[in-house]
Structures are given as C-alpha cells and as structure tokens.
Design a protein around this motif. Structure first.
Motif, PDB file in Angstrom:
ATOM      1  N   UNK A 387       0.814  -1.224   0.000  1.00  0.00           N
ATOM      2  CA  UNK A 387       0.000   0.000   0.000  1.00  0.00           C
ATOM      3  C   UNK A 387       0.841   1.264   0.000  1.00  0.00           C
ATOM      4  N   UNK A 388       0.307   2.322  -0.602  1.00  0.00           N
ATOM      5  CA  UNK A 388       0.915   3.645  -0.535  1.00  0.00           C
ATOM      6  C   UNK A 388       0.046   4.509   0.372  1.00  0.00           C
ATOM      7  N   UNK A 389       0.679   5.290   1.227  1.00  0.00           N
ATOM      8  CA  UNK A 389      -0.081   6.050   2.226  1.00  0.00           C
ATOM      9  C   UNK A 389       0.251   7.542   2.263  1.00  0.00           C
ATOM     10  N   UNK A 390       1.488   7.886   1.920  1.00  0.00           N
ATOM     11  CA  UNK A 390       1.897   9.288   2.047  1.00  0.00           C
ATOM     12  C   UNK A 390       2.511   9.806   0.764  1.00  0.00           C
ATOM     13  N   UNK A 391       2.389  11.108   0.564  1.00  0.00           N
ATOM     14  CA  UNK A 391       2.888  11.714  -0.674  1.00  0.00           C
ATOM     15  C   UNK A 391       3.485  13.070  -0.336  1.00  0.00           C
ATOM     16  N   UNK A 392       4.783  13.199  -0.577  1.00  0.00           N
ATOM     17  CA  UNK A 392       5.447  14.492  -0.424  1.00  0.00           C
ATOM     18  C   UNK A 392       5.738  14.984  -1.840  1.00  0.00           C
ATOM     19  N   UNK A 409      -8.231  11.479  -7.980  1.00  0.00           N
ATOM     20  CA  UNK A 409      -9.053  10.649  -7.099  1.00  0.00           C
ATOM     21  C   UNK A 409      -8.178   9.718  -6.264  1.00  0.00           C
ATOM     22  N   UNK A 410      -7.153   9.152  -6.908  1.00  0.00           N
ATOM     23  CA  UNK A 410      -6.253   8.246  -6.178  1.00  0.00           C
ATOM     24  C   UNK A 410      -5.554   8.975  -5.040  1.00  0.00           C
ATOM     25  N   UNK A 411      -5.100  10.191  -5.322  1.00  0.00           N
ATOM     26  CA  UNK A 411      -4.387  10.947  -4.283  1.00  0.00           C
ATOM     27  C   UNK A 411      -5.247  11.147  -3.044  1.00  0.00           C
ATOM     28  N   UNK A 412      -6.546  11.329  -3.281  1.00  0.00           N
ATOM     29  CA  UNK A 412      -7.449  11.583  -2.152  1.00  0.00           C
ATOM     30  C   UNK A 412      -7.504  10.389  -1.201  1.00  0.00           C
ATOM     31  N   UNK A 417      -0.965  14.117   2.430  1.00  0.00           N
ATOM     32  CA  UNK A 417      -0.597  14.842   1.204  1.00  0.00           C
ATOM     33  C   UNK A 417       0.091  16.141   1.595  1.00  0.00           C
ATOM     34  N   UNK A 418       1.370  16.231   1.274  1.00  0.00           N
ATOM     35  CA  UNK A 418       2.129  17.449   1.580  1.00  0.00           C
ATOM     36  C   UNK A 418       2.672  18.014   0.276  1.00  0.00           C
ATOM     37  N   UNK A 426      -4.265  23.974  -7.946  1.00  0.00           N
ATOM     38  CA  UNK A 426      -5.382  23.152  -7.477  1.00  0.00           C
ATOM     39  C   UNK A 426      -4.907  21.797  -6.963  1.00  0.00           C
ATOM     40  N   UNK A 427      -3.657  21.439  -7.238  1.00  0.00           N
ATOM     41  CA  UNK A 427      -3.074  20.263  -6.585  1.00  0.00           C
ATOM     42  C   UNK A 427      -2.797  20.586  -5.119  1.00  0.00           C
ATOM     43  N   UNK A 428      -2.171  21.747  -4.880  1.00  0.00           N
ATOM     44  CA  UNK A 428      -1.911  22.152  -3.487  1.00  0.00           C
ATOM     45  C   UNK A 428      -3.213  22.227  -2.690  1.00  0.00           C
ATOM     46  N   UNK A 429      -4.279  22.650  -3.356  1.00  0.00           N
ATOM     47  CA  UNK A 429      -5.575  22.791  -2.665  1.00  0.00           C
ATOM     48  C   UNK A 429      -6.037  21.473  -2.046  1.00  0.00           C
ATOM     49  N   UNK A 430      -5.519  20.331  -2.576  1.00  0.00           N
ATOM     50  CA  UNK A 430      -5.909  19.026  -2.037  1.00  0.00           C
ATOM     51  C   UNK A 430      -5.093  18.634  -0.812  1.00  0.00           C
TER      52      UNK A 430
END
Lengths: 695, 174
Positions: A387-392, A409-412, A417-418, A426-430
């Motif tokens: 599994x993947x859980x974090x994204x910098x 959708x996957x990122x959500x 999410x940093x 709009x990526x940062x907005x997530x």
C-alpha cells in the motif's frame, strides 16, 4: 538601483538563462538577459521576460498552512514552519511505523534543482519511491538509447554539417538550443526536420517530413530501407560494432518508401531525400526531443529506430555527430564531474523494497534509478504489491498524469498529502499541509550548463512571504526525521562542496564568480571511445537486436507498431473519433501547467484552444474561435477552435497543463508504452463538435 | 544621430519575448497596453504552408503624422535622436494619432491618454538598447543609430543571397 546576477529557473534544468535583476529597495523592478552568460547571451524568452509577474504573483503561497475542515474545502490555517515540519515529520514517522517507509512517495516536479536532495531524503528515510516527472519525460529516450548503445549521446551541433531534428521545436521550448541550430544553419549546415506540425524549426529546415503522429518508427525504418538499398550506410561500423544487423535488414525490407508513405503520410520522395542527406553529408547529428517521440504506445521502439540512424550512418560518437558525454549535474553535460549519483544515494536502491513500477516496467526501472511516477495511481488503488499512504510533492501537479482525474481521485485516498510549491495550484488545494517555496530569485542555487559553464547564485531579494528554498525545506525536514547525520548536519554549503569535490570547486571559489564562470579544468571525453572500451551494453556492441528487451519478452528489434488507437489499428473507434489528437507541444508563453497564472503570458493566449486544420473545421461547420467540444471516448473538454494549416488535415493538437481545459482528461490512465510506462499523449483519436448553444 | 528599429521578418518566429520584455521594462502591468505587438499570419495549404510573424511598435517616423494631427501638440520628435515621444500632460485622448498612424502603434491606456514606445530612453546599468531588441533571442529585432541599422540590414541581405546560392560539394559526394 542595484543590478544583481541570478538565473531564471522557470523551464528545465538544462536550459536556464542568466538574468540581470534590477533591484530597488529590495524589490525587483525589471529583468534583462545577462550578456556574459553563454546560455542566452543577453536575450530572454517570453517566460523569462515575465519573471516579475511570476515572482510577485498573487497566487504565491506566502506561509506554511495546514488544512482546516475537509480536504479540498479551501480552508487553511496559517502555521509556523516549526509546526508545519513537526506535523509532516510526525505523520511520516507514524506511516513508516505502521506501513513501512516504502509507503511514502517523494515526488519532484518543477523546479528540478532539488532532485538530488529529495531523492537522498527518500532513500535515507527508507523509501525507494523517489520519483519525478521523468516518469513521463526524457527518461524513455535515455532508455531507448541505452538499449541500443549503452549510453546517451547529445548532438555536437557546433561542429555538425547536417541536423536531423525529430519532433522538437526549440524556438518555443529552449531558446539556447534554437540559437545553436540557427548558428549551425548560418554555417550552412542542412536541416532535416521531422514533425507532425509546421513549426518555426520546420520552416527553417531544408526538408520537412510531416508525419502522421505516432508513426515515427515507420519513418525511421523507411529511411533505413533507403540507406541499405542505396548503400549509404557505414558498412564497416555495422560489421565491426553491431549485433542484429542482418535481422534488421530483413525486417526493413517491407518499409520501402511507398509503403512508408501509406503509413506515415510522408511522400516517398521525401523519405528518400532524407536518407540521402543523412547518408551523404558528414558529419550529421540527431537532435532528439525530450519526450515527443516516446509519448506513443510504441515509443521506446520508435525512438530506438530513430537513434539507430546515428550509428548506421557512422555518426556515433564522432565530432559533429552525436557525442557520448557523461551527464555531470542535473541533465547537463558541463564537463565538471560531480558526486550527484552518490548524493542521490542511488546505491541504496538494491537494499530497499521494490520501487513503484518495478513489477510492471522492470526494464525502465533497471535503466533508470527512480520509481515510475505514472504508475502511482494504480498502486494507490490496488494496494499491490504494497500500500501507498503518504505523498510528499515538491512542485507536483496531478494534471501531469494521463487521465489526470484518475490520479486526483487516487491521491485523495492517501493518508498524507504534503505539497511545497510557489503557487497555490489546485493540486496544493488538495493537500493537508502546504509549504511555500522560494523561486530562483530568492534562493542560492548551483547550476551547470552544457556550455561548460557553472554558476552559484545568491538570492537577489528576500524570500516572498515566509517562503524557503526547497533545499532548506528538505534539510530541515531531514533533521526532524532524525536524519541530520546524512544531511551534513544541516550544512548545505558542506553538501555543495561534496557535490563539487570531483571537479575541485568549492563554494568559496564559486562565490567569487557572481555571473558564473567557464569550467576551469573541463573533463572532455574523446571521440569513438567504443574502440577502446566497447559499448556499455551486455554484448559490448550496438544492440540492434536488444538482449535486454528479449530477456523481458519484448521484440528485440526496433519494430514499428501502430499507436494503440489509430485509424489503422482501431478502425471501428475511428468511425466515431476520426481525428488524430496529439497533445502537449509547446506554446512560447506557457510551460506545462506553469505561466497560465501570469497575466502577461495569459494575455497572449487568453483562451484554451485546439488547433485544427481548416478543411476539418469546414466539414464540421466550425469557424475560428468557435466554442467546441474536444472529445475522446473517455471524456471531453470545452475549448475554442483555432483553425490552422500548421496541423495536417485529420490531425488536431492541444497544449497540456491548462486547468481551464485539461487535455489529460481525454487520455486513459493506462494508455501506456509497455516498455517504459510512458503515456501515449501524442497519438489518440478524437472528434471535435461545435457547441451550438452555450450553456 | 538618428536612431530607430530594424526588424528582420525572416528571423522572427512569433515568440513574444519582445512584447513582454517591453512591458517589463516600461512597467506595463496591464495586459492590454502593448507598446510592442506581434502579429502572426499564415499562408498556403499543405504541403506549402508558411507563417510570418511581424513585431511592431512605434517606428519613430521621420515625418510622424501623429505629431502633425495632434491638436494638443503632445507628440514631438526629439532633435538629438529623432525619437518620437509623447507628453501625456498635453494629450487630450482624442485618438487622432490612432486614426492616422500607419502602424497602429498608439495605445489608448486606461487613463484615456495615448501612450506608446519611447525607445526605452531612460537607461541605467547595462541597458544599452531598448528592452525588446535586447531580449529578442533570434536576432530579428535590432535597435540603434540608423547608420548601424543600415549595415546590419545590408549584411543580412547579403547573407540571404549567400544562403540562396548552393555551393558545390555540400550536398552529394565530393
């Protein structure tokens, strides 16, 4: 008013320009190109000229912020850097303890200068998943060249007499390269330009091969057919240094110019003419695009066929041909060796868990020391193989991905999410935490250029808001993660000294050259190094028949296959979507998703537009500037029609990265080259429909 | 010493660097006020398609008709360098200049007055020429004394002649 020396860092790391920043009371009041800088010699492109509206943009993120309320709700709370980094570090450690360090992805988009240190952070943290935009740019061309020759080989434009440029328009993407091509032309070098569109380069070429998008491989094989038929190839090189030539010769029998004309739409006569120019004018070099040729579902094989033309015509590793040189620092060939690989901790990869994509595109992963970013959303969704859980994400934008909504959708689904960025995209907005990064004007940066030039910049203004240099963000986060001992105890100067140790440069010495300097002891490689060392392939020869591809179950020859969707491969689909859609070529004023928010740039192209041939438009009763739906079987976007003869009849073109009309919504996330995982952005099927009543 | 611009359409690719360099240098934050503009044209159909881009601004004419018709005498040609300048104080915003200018150069700005290229007359530091000519990456736009521009133009014309002549031996086996 003070004139301070810096660089523009907007575009890619191999092309940046020297800048004179006019600074008054701590504010940049104007910019101009730096005359003494060999990259741009006083000139600027439209993006660099817009630097002030980029640096002082109203979308700049001013402070570290954390999310309040739902993700994407746009509600933010300003926090201190200390709290931001503590929050991120605590989350990362929690994820590491529960799911393992490999479940955190570290992605570098633009700007690129931070990459060695972000990769170091990922690997020091224990994650193999450092990745970047090279999951869909540049690296597949390197892989193709390495499969053939065991190395990459930049063109020696300064000494060439013939340039074969393949789907590259540097006038809009890389003024440094365009200026060098113009100089070559003035020295009477010939130019053969392959491009599905009419561009400033094709207009300046002696011969333009305007091919159907996606048929690059067939065209290269057709050129080979003529080279072999008319005995225009370098038989001695082939005999001595290649393997698989006989199979290739047999295979290209079918690619006679008339047949190639049917596939590629390039007149047979022009295929022959190109082969003769390439076979007869010595030396000749190939100017490759970073990605156009590999943004097809047969991309790597197409690109292999293209680059083989160099060896077959005796232009490999010769003066004025394509010259094998070691990459020294961040995609440049500066002749100043560095410790970049060592600092990236690439040698730890074998001891880390498998990278994202290692199961799906093992060959790409074998030849490229990153995780395959394109495959991230699939692993998020499947949880396989882990599994993947974090994204910098530093300078990351989900609109980069094919089927960008799929990535969004996957990122959500991720726990963390940093994003660090210049602008509130709009990526940062997530994001859960958003960090403000400093631009090239606000940071100190070491840069190399292939002109054998090096520069260490100093900030010319104070950072906008509380923004930090990307390197500082990485180093301080490393500290919070207990990795200080692997980050020179937070001393970036020590890091740079280690980076430059093989060249004998120190920060102290580089600081004495505010405008940069030519490399003092350039390490200049010989020509025809293979005569001593052989090629860096398994067989030590040019592998026309690739043992590595064969080992992975792919066709070892550089075979041509139709794009997965094309009028020929999917005639049923082409009934509903009869036009070919090619995406992602450059306009001068935008760069991927950047510059759309810069008013000066946006004013030059206020609407999102699809380029289409006037005859296709007439058939659909579409006029210039009409609102239309650009539609594939996956999705549709609303844009205006731009009627232009620069695209062929039957072909449409749309730039990417425009959030008002994101063309990456139209491509399926798995429309990929099976060898590289690169998306087939440049050969799709579409229809354009006039919107009769606006909603 | 008369000064002016020289534009070589054969080297212009329509990249807009001149347009924005001008805005940056003259602080024209508003996107609609263009002291320099690029217009692009397309000709022909496949396989003979060509495009031409033209970069235009005030040409600093020898006999500026804008100055002749200006009722407020706001436009004047400087004796020392023949640069045509506009004095906003005296501009009444009547747009007569826009009506007669053969090059569409006058810009009626948000203040209702005419503004236009001033040849970047105020220069400091390393600003040796107008910003547009300085930025042009491909040598399409030059600025300077007219005698120098004539030399550049002549050299360019000669170069094009040479390029049109196919010297033997470059293509084909010797």
């Amino acid at each position: 008013m003070e004139i301070k020396k810096t660089i523009c860092g907007i575009c890619t790391a191999s092309t940046h320009c020297g800048i004179n920043a006019y600074v008054e009371n701590g504010t940049i009041v104007r910019v101009e190109g730096m005359k003494e800088h060999p990259s741009n010699e006083g000139t600027l492109c439209v993006k660099g000229a817009s630097s002030r509206q980029y640096v002082y943009n109203r979308d700049r993120i001013k402070y570290p912020m954390k999310r309040r309320g739902e993700r994407g709700s746009g509600q933010w709370e300003r926090i201190s850097w200390g709290e931001a980094l503590d929050t991120v570090a605590e989350s990362l450690i929690r994820i590491k303890e529960t799911f393992g360090p490999e479940s955190v992805v570290f992605l570098a988009g633009y700007t690129k200068w931070l990459r060695p240190y972000l990769q170091r952070l990922a690997h020091a943290f224990g994650s193999p998943n450092f990745c970047s935009e090279t999951g869909l740019c540049y690296s597949a061309t390197v892989v193709a060249s390495e499969l053939n020759y065991g190395s990459t080989f930049p063109p020696d434009i300064g000494n060439t007499r013939c340039i074969l440029s393949w789907s590259v328009n540097p006038f809009f993407s890389n003024i440094r390269l365009a200026r060098r091509i113009l100089s070559a032309k003035e020295r009477r070098a010939k130019i053969v330009a392959v491009d599905p569109r009419v561009t400033p380069l094709t207009e300046r070429a002696d011969l333009h091969l305007q091919l159907r998008p996606g048929t690059d491989g067939a065209l290269a094989l057709g050129i080979m057919h003529v080279l072999f038929r008319e005995n225009l190839y370098d038989a001695r090189f082939v005999e001595e240094w290649t393997s698989g030539f006989d199979e290739l010769k047999e295979y290209v029998q079918q690619f006679d110019p008339e047949h190639v004309e049917k596939i590629t739409w390039v007149p047979a006569r022009k295929v022959e003419e190109a082969a003769r120019m390439l076979g007869e004018i010595k030396p000749a070099c190939i100017v490759q695009s970073a990605s156009s040729t590999v943004h097809h579902t047969n991309g790597v094989q197409n690109h292999r066929a293209i680059t083989l033309l160099s060896g077959l015509t005796g232009n490999f590793d010769v003066k004025g041909g394509n010259w094998v040189q070691p990459e020294t620092y961040l995609y440049t060939f500066s002749s100043a060796p560095t410790n970049e690989k060592k600092i990236r901790l690439v040698d730890r990869l074998p001891d880390l868990p498998p990278r994202i994509g290692q199961d799906k595109v093992p060959l790409w992963c074998q030849l490229h020391s990153e995780a395959q970013s394109v495959l991230i959303p699939f692993q998020i969704k499947s949880g396989k193989p882990y599994p993947l859980k974090g994204f910098i994400g530093m300078g990351a934008n989900y609109r980069m991905w094919p089927g960008s909504d799929f990535m969004k959708e996957a990122m959500k689904e991720l726990d963390l999410l940093v994003f660090s960025d210049f602008f509130m995209t709009d990526t940062c907005q997530m994001g859960d935490v958003v960090l403000p990064a400093a631009t090239s004007f606000e940071r100190s940066e070491m840069k190399h250029w292939s002109d054998r030039y090096i520069m260490l910049t100093k900030p010319v203004i104070e950072p906008v808001g509380e923004s930090w240099s990307d390197i500082r963000i990485i180093f301080e986060l490393a500290g919070k993660l207990g990795l200080n001992d692997q980050f020179w105890n937070g001393d970036y100067e020590a890091a740079m000294n280690e980076m430059m140790a093989p060249s004998g440069y120190t920060v102290a010495e580089l600081e004495t050259f505010p405008s940069g300097t030519f490399i003092k002891n350039p390490v200049i490689p010989d020509f025809k190094k293979y005569e001593k060392e052989g090629f860096q392939t398994p067989s030590k020869k040019v592998e026309i028949s690739s043992s590595l591809l064969k080992g992975c179950g792919f066709d070892p020859l550089p075979v041509y296959r139709e794009p997965k969707y094309s009028p020929i491969s999917t005639p049923e689909l082409a009934k509903d979507y009869p036009l070919i859609l090619t995406t992602g070529s450059r306009l001068p004023m935008f760069l991927h998703s950047e510059m759309y928010n810069v008013p000066w740039c946006r004013s030059l192209r206020p609407y999102s537009m699809v380029d289409m041939n006037p005859s296709d438009a007439r058939e659909r009763k579409i006029n210039q500037d009409d609102w239309v739906y650009l539609e594939t079987k996956r999705n549709r976007i609303r844009v205006r029609a731009n009627l232009t003869e620069t695209v062929l009849k039957g072909v449409t073109h749309m730039v990417h990265g425009d959030k008002e009309a994101d063309v990456n919504l139209l491509i399926e996330p798995d429309y990929l080259d099976p060898i590289s995982g690169f998306p087939g952005f440049k050969s799709l099927l579409c229809e354009v429909r006039k919107i009769s009543t606006m909603p | 010493m008369a000064k002016g611009f020289l534009f070589d359409a054969s080297r212009c690719v329509g990249c807009y660097a001149c347009v924005i360099a001008c805005k940056d240098r003259n602080d024209l934050q508003d996107g609609s006020e263009n002291w320099r503009s690029v217009e692009r044209f397309e000709f022909g159909t496949y396989p003979d398609v060509s495009t031409i881009s033209i970069s235009m601004s005030c040409m600093h004419c020898t006999s500026p008709v804008c100055a002749e018709v200006c009722p407020g005498k706001a436009i004047r040609k400087r004796a020392e360098d023949h640069i045509v300048v506009v004095d906003s104080e005296n501009c009444m915003g009547c747009k007569s200049c826009l009506t007669v200018c053969p090059f569409g150069a006058p810009q009626i700005a948000k203040d209702g007055k005419m503004h236009k290229c001033n040849y970047c007359l105020e220069r400091v530091g390393s600003e040796t020429e107008p910003a547009c000519a300085r930025a042009c990456p491909f040598g399409a736009l030059h600025a300077g004394p007219v005698e120098e521009l004539q030399k550049i133009s002549l050299r360019g014309a000669a170069k094009r002649l040479v390029m049109a002549m196919e010297p033997s031996g470059l293509v084909g086996k010797r």
